[in-house]
Design a protein around this motif. Structure first.
Motif, PDB file in Angstrom:
ATOM      1  N   ALA A  38       4.105  -3.693 -14.155  1.00  0.00           N
ATOM      2  CA  ALA A  38       4.537  -4.429 -12.958  1.00  0.00           C
ATOM      3  C   ALA A  38       5.003  -5.801 -13.434  1.00  0.00           C
ATOM      4  O   ALA A  38       4.418  -6.378 -14.354  1.00  0.00           O
ATOM      5  CB  ALA A  38       3.378  -4.568 -11.978  1.00  0.00           C
ATOM      6  N   ARG A  43       3.034 -10.527  -7.831  1.00  0.00           N
ATOM      7  CA  ARG A  43       3.668  -9.484  -7.016  1.00  0.00           C
ATOM      8  C   ARG A  43       2.725  -8.297  -6.849  1.00  0.00           C
ATOM      9  O   ARG A  43       2.628  -7.723  -5.773  1.00  0.00           O
ATOM     10  CB  ARG A  43       4.973  -9.023  -7.650  1.00  0.00           C
ATOM     11  N   TRP A  44       2.028  -7.904  -7.908  1.00  0.00           N
ATOM     12  CA  TRP A  44       1.108  -6.773  -7.841  1.00  0.00           C
ATOM     13  C   TRP A  44      -0.023  -7.058  -6.848  1.00  0.00           C
ATOM     14  O   TRP A  44      -0.363  -6.221  -6.019  1.00  0.00           O
ATOM     15  CB  TRP A  44       0.566  -6.480  -9.241  1.00  0.00           C
ATOM     16  N   TRP A  46       0.016  -9.288  -4.408  1.00  0.00           N
ATOM     17  CA  TRP A  46       0.579  -9.427  -3.063  1.00  0.00           C
ATOM     18  C   TRP A  46       0.746  -8.053  -2.429  1.00  0.00           C
ATOM     19  O   TRP A  46       0.434  -7.854  -1.252  1.00  0.00           O
ATOM     20  CB  TRP A  46       1.908 -10.169  -3.111  1.00  0.00           C
ATOM     21  N   THR A  47       1.243  -7.098  -3.191  1.00  0.00           N
ATOM     22  CA  THR A  47       1.400  -5.727  -2.692  1.00  0.00           C
ATOM     23  C   THR A  47       0.049  -5.169  -2.274  1.00  0.00           C
ATOM     24  O   THR A  47      -0.101  -4.596  -1.191  1.00  0.00           O
ATOM     25  CB  THR A  47       2.022  -4.823  -3.780  1.00  0.00           C
ATOM     26  N   TRP A  48      -0.947  -5.334  -3.128  1.00  0.00           N
ATOM     27  CA  TRP A  48      -2.286  -4.827  -2.839  1.00  0.00           C
ATOM     28  C   TRP A  48      -2.883  -5.521  -1.613  1.00  0.00           C
ATOM     29  O   TRP A  48      -3.419  -4.864  -0.722  1.00  0.00           O
ATOM     30  CB  TRP A  48      -3.174  -5.035  -4.071  1.00  0.00           C
ATOM     31  N   ASP A  50      -1.428  -6.992   0.822  1.00  0.00           N
ATOM     32  CA  ASP A  50      -0.661  -6.715   2.034  1.00  0.00           C
ATOM     33  C   ASP A  50      -0.851  -5.273   2.505  1.00  0.00           C
ATOM     34  O   ASP A  50      -0.213  -4.837   3.451  1.00  0.00           O
ATOM     35  CB  ASP A  50       0.818  -7.001   1.777  1.00  0.00           C
ATOM     36  N   GLY A  52      -0.201  -2.620   0.697  1.00  0.00           N
ATOM     37  CA  GLY A  52       0.750  -1.727   0.046  1.00  0.00           C
ATOM     38  C   GLY A  52       0.093  -0.883  -1.026  1.00  0.00           C
ATOM     39  O   GLY A  52      -1.082  -1.055  -1.359  1.00  0.00           O
ATOM     40  N   ASP A  53       0.851   0.035  -1.557  1.00  0.00           N
ATOM     41  CA  ASP A  53       0.346   0.933  -2.586  1.00  0.00           C
ATOM     42  C   ASP A  53       0.790   0.439  -3.955  1.00  0.00           C
ATOM     43  O   ASP A  53       1.973   0.450  -4.272  1.00  0.00           O
ATOM     44  CB  ASP A  53       0.869   2.344  -2.339  1.00  0.00           C
ATOM     45  N   THR A  54      -0.159  -0.002  -4.777  1.00  0.00           N
ATOM     46  CA  THR A  54       0.168  -0.525  -6.101  1.00  0.00           C
ATOM     47  C   THR A  54       0.611   0.584  -7.050  1.00  0.00           C
ATOM     48  O   THR A  54       1.105   0.313  -8.134  1.00  0.00           O
ATOM     49  CB  THR A  54      -1.031  -1.266  -6.715  1.00  0.00           C
ATOM     50  N   ASP A  56       2.995   2.802  -6.194  1.00  0.00           N
ATOM     51  CA  ASP A  56       4.367   3.206  -5.847  1.00  0.00           C
ATOM     52  C   ASP A  56       5.308   3.158  -7.038  1.00  0.00           C
ATOM     53  O   ASP A  56       6.078   4.084  -7.265  1.00  0.00           O
ATOM     54  CB  ASP A  56       4.936   2.328  -4.724  1.00  0.00           C
ATOM     55  N   GLY A  57       5.288   2.079  -7.800  1.00  0.00           N
ATOM     56  CA  GLY A  57       6.177   1.945  -8.952  1.00  0.00           C
ATOM     57  C   GLY A  57       5.889   2.980 -10.017  1.00  0.00           C
ATOM     58  O   GLY A  57       6.795   3.534 -10.638  1.00  0.00           O
TER      59      GLY A  57
END
Length: 76
Positions: A38, A43-44, A46-48, A50, A52-54, A56-57
């Motif tokens: 990542a 950013r990693w 923030w995704t977590w 928020d 989000g699914d870490t 995904d990438g």
């Protein structure tokens, strides 16, 4: 699979490393076990945070490595 954070690299990338993904006896080094990076810890996280699914990438990368029409992952 294990997540690692580089505290010395610029932007502190988050790395997904596969401990069994490399073979010292074959002349490979630990970098051959790197599966995903990542771009930054910020950013990693923030995704977590928020929701989000870490992963995904990682999953998108695995899908792009599949051979067309077979569903099998290409040999490296």
């Amino acid at each position: 699979m294990e997540w690692y954070v580089s505290l010395t690299a610029v932007d502190h990338p988050v790395l997904l490393w596969d401990a069994v993904g490399w073979e010292r006896d074959w002349g490979e080094d630990p970098h051959d076990g790197l599966r995903y990076a990542a771009p930054s810890l910020r950013r990693w996280l923030w995704t977590w945070a928020d929701g989000g699914d870490t992963w995904d990438g990682v999953l998108a990368l695995q899908e792009s490595e599949r051979e067309p029409g077979t569903g099998a992952t290409e040999a490296r």
